[in-house]
Design a protein around this motif. Structure first.
Motif, PDB file in Angstrom:
ATOM      1  N   GLY A  63       0.945  -1.212   0.148  1.00  0.00           N
ATOM      2  CA  GLY A  63       0.038  -0.052  -0.030  1.00  0.00           C
ATOM      3  C   GLY A  63       0.760   1.349  -0.008  1.00  0.00           C
ATOM      4  N   CYS A  64       0.873   1.943  -1.122  1.00  0.00           N
ATOM      5  CA  CYS A  64       1.582   3.161  -1.320  1.00  0.00           C
ATOM      6  C   CYS A  64       0.759   4.241  -1.998  1.00  0.00           C
ATOM      7  N   GLN A  65       1.344   5.328  -2.158  1.00  0.00           N
ATOM      8  CA  GLN A  65       0.802   6.338  -2.980  1.00  0.00           C
ATOM      9  C   GLN A  65      -0.324   5.823  -4.160  1.00  0.00           C
ATOM     10  N   GLU A  66       0.578   5.184  -5.088  1.00  0.00           N
ATOM     11  CA  GLU A  66      -0.227   4.685  -6.254  1.00  0.00           C
ATOM     12  C   GLU A  66      -1.386   3.811  -5.909  1.00  0.00           C
ATOM     13  N   TYR A  67      -0.981   2.819  -5.038  1.00  0.00           N
ATOM     14  CA  TYR A  67      -1.716   1.531  -4.925  1.00  0.00           C
ATOM     15  C   TYR A  67      -2.389   1.172  -3.721  1.00  0.00           C
ATOM     16  N   THR A  68      -3.586   1.655  -3.552  1.00  0.00           N
ATOM     17  CA  THR A  68      -4.293   1.509  -2.282  1.00  0.00           C
ATOM     18  C   THR A  68      -5.450   0.326  -2.299  1.00  0.00           C
ATOM     19  N   GLY A  69      -5.913  -0.024  -3.638  1.00  0.00           N
ATOM     20  CA  GLY A  69      -6.635  -0.981  -3.715  1.00  0.00           C
ATOM     21  C   GLY A  69      -6.152  -2.398  -3.377  1.00  0.00           C
ATOM     22  N   ALA A  70      -5.055  -2.532  -3.905  1.00  0.00           N
ATOM     23  CA  ALA A  70      -4.261  -4.036  -3.954  1.00  0.00           C
ATOM     24  C   ALA A  70      -4.320  -4.583  -2.371  1.00  0.00           C
ATOM     25  N   VAL A  98      -6.804   3.445   2.682  1.00  0.00           N
ATOM     26  CA  VAL A  98      -7.207   2.124   2.982  1.00  0.00           C
ATOM     27  C   VAL A  98      -8.229   2.156   3.967  1.00  0.00           C
ATOM     28  N   LYS A  99      -7.987   2.734   5.074  1.00  0.00           N
ATOM     29  CA  LYS A  99      -8.785   2.672   6.022  1.00  0.00           C
ATOM     30  C   LYS A  99     -10.312   3.215   5.713  1.00  0.00           C
ATOM     31  N   SER A 100     -10.469   4.088   4.886  1.00  0.00           N
ATOM     32  CA  SER A 100     -11.837   4.772   4.365  1.00  0.00           C
ATOM     33  C   SER A 100     -12.434   3.576   3.742  1.00  0.00           C
ATOM     34  N   TYR A 101     -11.636   2.622   2.977  1.00  0.00           N
ATOM     35  CA  TYR A 101     -12.552   1.760   2.350  1.00  0.00           C
ATOM     36  C   TYR A 101     -13.211   0.791   3.299  1.00  0.00           C
ATOM     37  N   SER A 102     -12.796   0.557   4.482  1.00  0.00           N
ATOM     38  CA  SER A 102     -13.335  -0.434   5.327  1.00  0.00           C
ATOM     39  C   SER A 102     -13.054  -0.336   6.922  1.00  0.00           C
ATOM     40  N   GLU A 104     -13.228  -2.511   8.798  1.00  0.00           N
ATOM     41  CA  GLU A 104     -12.837  -3.926   9.387  1.00  0.00           C
ATOM     42  C   GLU A 104     -11.337  -4.109   9.224  1.00  0.00           C
ATOM     43  N   LEU A 105     -10.520  -3.249   8.632  1.00  0.00           N
ATOM     44  CA  LEU A 105      -9.096  -3.482   8.745  1.00  0.00           C
ATOM     45  C   LEU A 105      -8.722  -2.871   9.689  1.00  0.00           C
ATOM     46  N   ILE A 106      -7.224  -3.212  10.292  1.00  0.00           N
ATOM     47  CA  ILE A 106      -6.618  -2.489  11.057  1.00  0.00           C
ATOM     48  C   ILE A 106      -5.224  -2.027  10.270  1.00  0.00           C
ATOM     49  N   VAL A 107      -5.089  -0.569  10.386  1.00  0.00           N
ATOM     50  CA  VAL A 107      -4.154  -0.171   9.361  1.00  0.00           C
ATOM     51  C   VAL A 107      -3.160   0.649  10.069  1.00  0.00           C
ATOM     52  N   HIS A 108      -1.791   0.195   9.744  1.00  0.00           N
ATOM     53  CA  HIS A 108      -0.659   0.881  10.275  1.00  0.00           C
ATOM     54  C   HIS A 108       0.091   1.673   9.403  1.00  0.00           C
ATOM     55  N   PRO A 109       0.483   3.108   9.558  1.00  0.00           N
ATOM     56  CA  PRO A 109       0.873   3.842   8.569  1.00  0.00           C
ATOM     57  C   PRO A 109       2.418   3.929   8.885  1.00  0.00           C
ATOM     58  N   VAL A 110       3.168   2.621   8.461  1.00  0.00           N
ATOM     59  CA  VAL A 110       4.396   2.547   9.027  1.00  0.00           C
ATOM     60  C   VAL A 110       5.521   2.494   8.071  1.00  0.00           C
TER      61      VAL A 110
END
Ligand SMILES: NC(=O)C1=CN([C@@H]2O[C@H](COP(=O)(O)OP(=O)(O)OC[C@H]3O[C@@H](n4cnc5c(N)ncnc54)[C@H](O)[C@@H]3O)[C@@H](O)[C@H]2O)[C@@H](O)CC1
Ligand SMILES: Nc1ncnc2c1ncn2[C@@H]1O[C@H](COP(=O)(O)OP(=O)(O)OP(=O)(O)O)[C@@H](O)[C@H]1O
Ligand SMILES: [Mg+2]
Length: 328
Positions: A63-70, A98-102, A104-110
């Motif tokens: 998950g990076c600037q270009e790809y958040t869907g994958a 990524v968080k805004s899609y769901s 249900e996911l736990i998202v770490h911006p690291v």
């Protein structure tokens, strides 16, 4: 003129070939059915005695600037297959998306921070499997961090599924995974060729089956899943093929679904033990399960949506497809 006998001989030859082909096909279908039966064995029973997390805590690194869907597709697919918790380790910029899609996911911006390896390492004891690569991109700093994360996962004996840009990294540094028996690689056509060039130098001619087996052997028997019209799966010893009916829709994201589903199935297969797997390689079973499921999702989604089918439609089919393949 000897044309008659020549045609007769050619006809006989064709019939022998057709018979051999249909026997091979019947054999493959039987092999696939036998393997799917073992996949059913590894699925943990749903009971009221379990606690949250037991059926799978999966981490997706990407998950990076270009790809958040994958990474979203991979992580949500893991949940939909039956994992209890799904984490995404991505860059700071990608995280809110990524968080805004769901929820249900736990998202770490690291992933692009200097402490990336340390942060993921702290979470590793709480994760069963890492899925590395969906939407990772090819930024050098990120790839350097992912190298450290892979080393840390190996040191803890945590299984890893490597897909997409994770495979780009392995093509640059095959030693990272050399001989790690808890790794599964899921290349598409282009990724497979890139890996073969990098690892084998001379990939040779041979059949698809031989090519996949050779790559697996050269990497020290890591499991390789080559996606395509048929998926070919090998641990260097055995070779399986998945020809489950899918669809002719080739929209992006289907491989991400596969990698997330595979993450959960790898955990279940390793947990199941030899009495359930009956001597088969757990990772081969997990791979066959994930390939069949992805293709069945594609088939069902295509029946409903035809040309407009997208990966989101396939994810909506994970539950019914799973039930149809493994619970009936
Ligand atoms: N919505 C998203 O965020 C998506 C992001 N994706 C990410 O995009 C990044 C690059 O992935 P790519 O798969 O494009 O990798 P590559 O950039 O290595 O693929 C190169 C090209 O090969 C082509 N290709 C694929 N299969 C082929 C075949 N069978 N025969 C001939 N050409 C073929 C593709 O069209 C692609 O343009 C990865 O991080 C991946 O995870 C993809 O997973 C798709 C969805
Ligand atoms: N020609 C084909 N016919 C039928 N199914 C296919 C074909 N090619 C790929 N698939 C299936 O599509 C799924 C994804 O494979 P694909 O090769 O598209 O992966 P990918 O390129 O990594 O996808 P992504 O866009 O997610 O990165 C797999 O389940 C595979 O079996
Ligand atoms: Mg892909």
């Amino acid at each position: 003129m000897a044309v008659g006998p020549v045609w007769a001989a050619a006809g006989a030859c064709l019939r022998v070939l057709q018979r051999a082909f249909s026997l091979h096909k019947a054999h493959s279908i039987k092999d696939m059915e036998n393997t799917l039966q073992l996949v059913r064995n590894i699925i943990p029973p749903q009971t009221s005695k379990k606690h949250k997390g037991q059926d799978g805590r999966i981490g997706v690194v990407g998950g990076c600037q270009e790809y958040t869907g994958a990474p979203y597709f991979a992580a949500i697919s893991a949940l939909k297959v039956g994992a209890d918790l799904s984490h995404v380790f991505c860059t700071r910029e990608a995280a809110p998306v990524v968080k805004s899609y769901s929820p249900e996911l736990i998202v770490h911006p690291v992933l692009d921070s200097p402490g990336a390896v340390h942060h993921v390492e702290e979470w590793l004891p709480r994760l069963h499997v890492l899925v590395v690569g969906p939407g990772l991109g090819r930024d050098d700093t990120l790839l350097e961090n992912v190298k450290g994360i892979l080393e840390a996962a190996k040191a803890r004996d945590i299984p890893v599924v490597i897909d997409a840009d994770g495979l780009w990294l392995i093509a640059q540094h095959p030693a990272l995974l050399q001989g790690y028996r808890k790794a599964v690689l899921t290349p598409n056509h282009v990724e497979f060729n890139r890996l073969s060039e990098a690892v084998l130098r001379d990939p040779g001619d041979g059949s698809d089956r031989e090519a996949v087996q050779r790559l697996s052997q050269a990497l020290g028997n890591v499991t390789v899943v080559r996606k395509g019209e048929r998926d070919v799966i090998s641990d260097g010893e055995q070779v399986l093929e998945c020809a489950q009916e899918g669809s002719s829709r080739r929209c992006g994201g289907q491989g991400d679904l596969l990698s997330g589903a595979l993450g959960v199935l790898v955990h279940w297969a390793l947990l199941a033990g030899p009495e359930k797997t009956k001597g088969s390689s757990p990772l081969l079973l997990a791979a066959m399960g994930a390939c069949s499921l992805t293709r069945q999702c594609s088939h069902q989604a295509f029946q409903k949506h035809g040309r407009s089918t997208t990966t989101t439609d396939m994810i909506a089919e994970v539950g019914p497809a799973f039930h149809r393949l493994f619970e009936t």
